[in-house]
Design an enzyme around this catalytic site. Structure first.
Site, short mmCIF file in Angstrom:
data_model
loop_
_atom_site.label_atom_id
_atom_site.label_comp_id
_atom_site.label_asym_id
_atom_site.label_seq_id
_atom_site.Cartn_x
_atom_site.Cartn_y
_atom_site.Cartn_z
N SER A 8 0.84 -1.21 -0.21
CA SER A 8 -0.13 -0.07 0.07
C SER A 8 0.71 1.24 0.14
O SER A 8 1.42 1.39 0.53
CB SER A 8 -0.98 0.00 1.89
OG SER A 8 -2.03 0.91 1.29
N CYS A 9 1.32 2.37 -1.01
CA CYS A 9 1.74 3.02 -0.75
C CYS A 9 -0.04 4.56 -0.18
O CYS A 9 -0.94 4.20 -0.29
CB CYS A 9 1.97 3.89 -1.96
SG CYS A 9 0.94 3.97 -3.72
N PRO A 10 0.79 5.93 -0.11
CA PRO A 10 -0.05 7.33 -0.11
C PRO A 10 -0.94 6.93 -1.49
O PRO A 10 -2.56 7.24 -0.97
CB PRO A 10 0.33 7.95 0.18
CG PRO A 10 1.87 7.62 0.53
CD PRO A 10 2.41 5.44 -0.31
N GLY A 12 -1.96 4.95 -3.89
CA GLY A 12 -2.33 3.78 -4.00
C GLY A 12 -2.70 3.59 -5.51
O GLY A 12 -3.60 3.41 -5.71
N THR A 16 1.82 0.99 -5.11
CA THR A 16 1.10 -0.44 -4.64
C THR A 16 1.37 -1.60 -5.68
O THR A 16 1.65 -2.93 -4.50
CB THR A 16 -0.76 0.00 -4.21
OG1 THR A 16 -0.69 1.30 -3.78
CG2 THR A 16 -1.30 -1.35 -4.24
#
Length: 503
Positions: A8-10, A12, A16
């Site tokens: 998950s990344c900020p 998305g 991700t």
């Protein structure tokens, strides 16, 4: 062994799915099995509980909180940032193997330690703070995208006067009371007026959502109420974006402190739904209004006035700095700081900064793609394939399209990309280009002010990066062809579960 992972990344969008692909392939190369759950902008693809139960260890490659992490309770766990999932996938798999081998028999049935924060409790304070802030930003970005693009489309359809007409202006001699009469706005101004009002309402939620989900990352759901209130108060007292950051951290910290207080058993049932929200909301509100609100509002006003007063050389230097930041880690924390600054400027009415940030973010993937076409022998097969994808990613303002190049050869790739992005950002500011859209790349050029000069700024930035990249690559010389590697397609669906033939 069998492993499961969550990425998950900020935003998305890109990291991700790139991390999911890299982890799955690294596990396969090491002779293991791994299934990955991507918690991206399109939602999550939840792992089968039976798969989790059979897993020997778990890998979290995430920069924001992992949702429903209690499903993995008791499993040996490896945690890392999402970029580590891309660049150090094999190392993370090796760590998972070591954790699984070191776990005592029956470990999978053990209780997981209670987490004080949804960001990994074992991390240092700096890492936790970054995770809390990025969680708030990640939940805020969809509001920015939806609201910003609706406002931009309203200007395209209704012209630049639509804002004054909706917000208390006049249209055919009729006065409009702003938000008090949506029906009249739609009836007289049509779809453009309605789109502007809806988009502006979404924009009004930016600071409250930011503050609420910073508090959520720190203290789980019980932090949402004081977080939202802190954000609303930040807007009401003029503290804006900075007030939202401070208010969210304050709300989360107060709730975390209250959660540590023992209460009588008779009150345990109502503590999380009544007592903690009641006490924390009052304390946060009191502190925001009486103690920190006015100083933060003053800083916010001075920052806005300074930004509004930038002209000539100063604005060009600002554009160059933001541009270099966008290319420094291509979707990482430095990139996100520059992008968040652009969002804050857009929300405050400054449209030049967002244009410069978007131009600079488009430049790295486009330069890498162009370089692979001009001098293909300087790049591996995998890089040439990645270059084909980078055209679309760059045009769509997905800076992460340059990551495969930077990860493989950072010393020769990152400096010229930073130079080109700094050029694009500086020229965008110098040309006075504006953007009412917070994302979209070339596809929102219709809502860009000075569009021809804006495209010229991007092209010149791409040219600077391409020349520098080819010059540094030429010093190394041509590379030997290698078997074509898998191409990451971050903008698409999660690929960790695709059959091998799809690659």
């Amino acid at each position: 062994m069998k492993f499961v992972a969550v990425t998950s990344c900020p935003t998305g969008i890109a990291h991700t799915y790139m991390a999911a692909e890299a982890l799955a392939e690294a596990a396969k190369a090491a002779g293991h099995e791994m299934e990955v759950e991507t918690q991206g902008a399109a939602g999550a693809n939840p792992l089968d509980p039976a798969v989790i139960a059979a897993a020997d260890a778990v890998v979290f490659a995430a920069d924001v909180e992992v949702r429903d992490r209690d499903r993995f309770a008791g499993k040996p766990l490896v945690t890392a940032g999402v970029k580590d999932g891309i660049n150090r996938a094999a190392e993370l798999v090796a760590q998972a193997v070591a954790q699984a081998e070191a776990a005592p028999a029956g470990a999978s049935d053990a209780a997981e330690p209670v987490l004080v924060t949804k960001v990994d409790a074992g991390a240092g304070f700096g890492t936790q703070l970054r995770g809390w802030l990025m969680t708030g930003v990640s939940y805020m970005i969809p509001f920015v995208a939806a609201g910003g693009i609706l406002i931009a489309l309203a200007f395209v359809i209704g012209g630049p006067e639509i804002a004054s007409q909706v917000n208390g202006g006049t249209f055919e001699g009729t006065e409009y009371p702003g938000i008090d009469d949506i029906t009249k706005i739609f009836g007289e101004l049509g779809i453009a007026g309605l789109m502007f009002k809806i988009g502006a309402t979404a924009f009004d939620m930016l600071v409250p959502v930011l503050a609420a989900f910073i508090a959520f990352a720190m203290a789980d759901r019980v932090g949402l109420v004081p977080g939202f209130v802190a954000g609303l108060l930040a807007v009401a007292i003029g503290a804006g974006f900075l007030g939202g950051l401070a208010g969210g951290l304050l709300a989360g910290g107060i709730v975390m402190g209250l959660q540590r207080i023992s209460v009588p058993r008779a009150l345990e049932g109502i503590t999380p739904i009544v007592l903690i929200p009641l006490v924390s909301t009052f304390v946060v509100g009191f502190v925001m209004i009486v103690i920190i609100g006015e100083p933060i509002a003053t800083v916010q006003r001075e920052l806005t006035e300074w930004l509004d007063g930038l002209s000539g050389t100063n604005s060009i230097l600002l554009g160059a700095l933001l541009g270099a930041m966008m290319a420094f880690d291509m979707g990482g924390p430095v990139n996100k700081v520059a992008y968040t600054f652009g969002l804050a400027s857009l929300a405050s009415g400054d449209l030049n900064v967002m244009a410069a940030v978007m131009a600079a973010g488009m430049t790295p993937p486009l330069a890498c793609a162009l370089a692979t076409v001009l001098r293909p022998r300087l790049f591996t097969n995998a890089e040439r394939k990645a270059g084909e994808t980078a055209w679309l990613l760059g045009a769509s303002f997905i800076t992460e399209g340059a990551i495969p190049f930077a990860a493989a050869d950072p010393a020769r790739v990152i400096p010229p990309l930073m130079a080109g992005s700094a050029t694009a950002g500086a020229l965008s500011m110098a040309f006075g280009a504006t953007s009412r859209a917070p994302h979209g790349g070339i596809w929102v050029v219709g809502v860009i002010g000075s569009p021809l000069l804006y495209v010229l700024a991007i092209l010149l930035g791409v040219g600077v990066s391409t020349v520098g990249l080819l010059a540094l690559k030429a010093q190394r010389g041509p590379v030997e062809d290698e078997p074509a590697a898998m191409v990451v397609e971050p903008a698409g669906a999660p690929v960790a579960h695709r059959p091998a033939a799809a690659h």
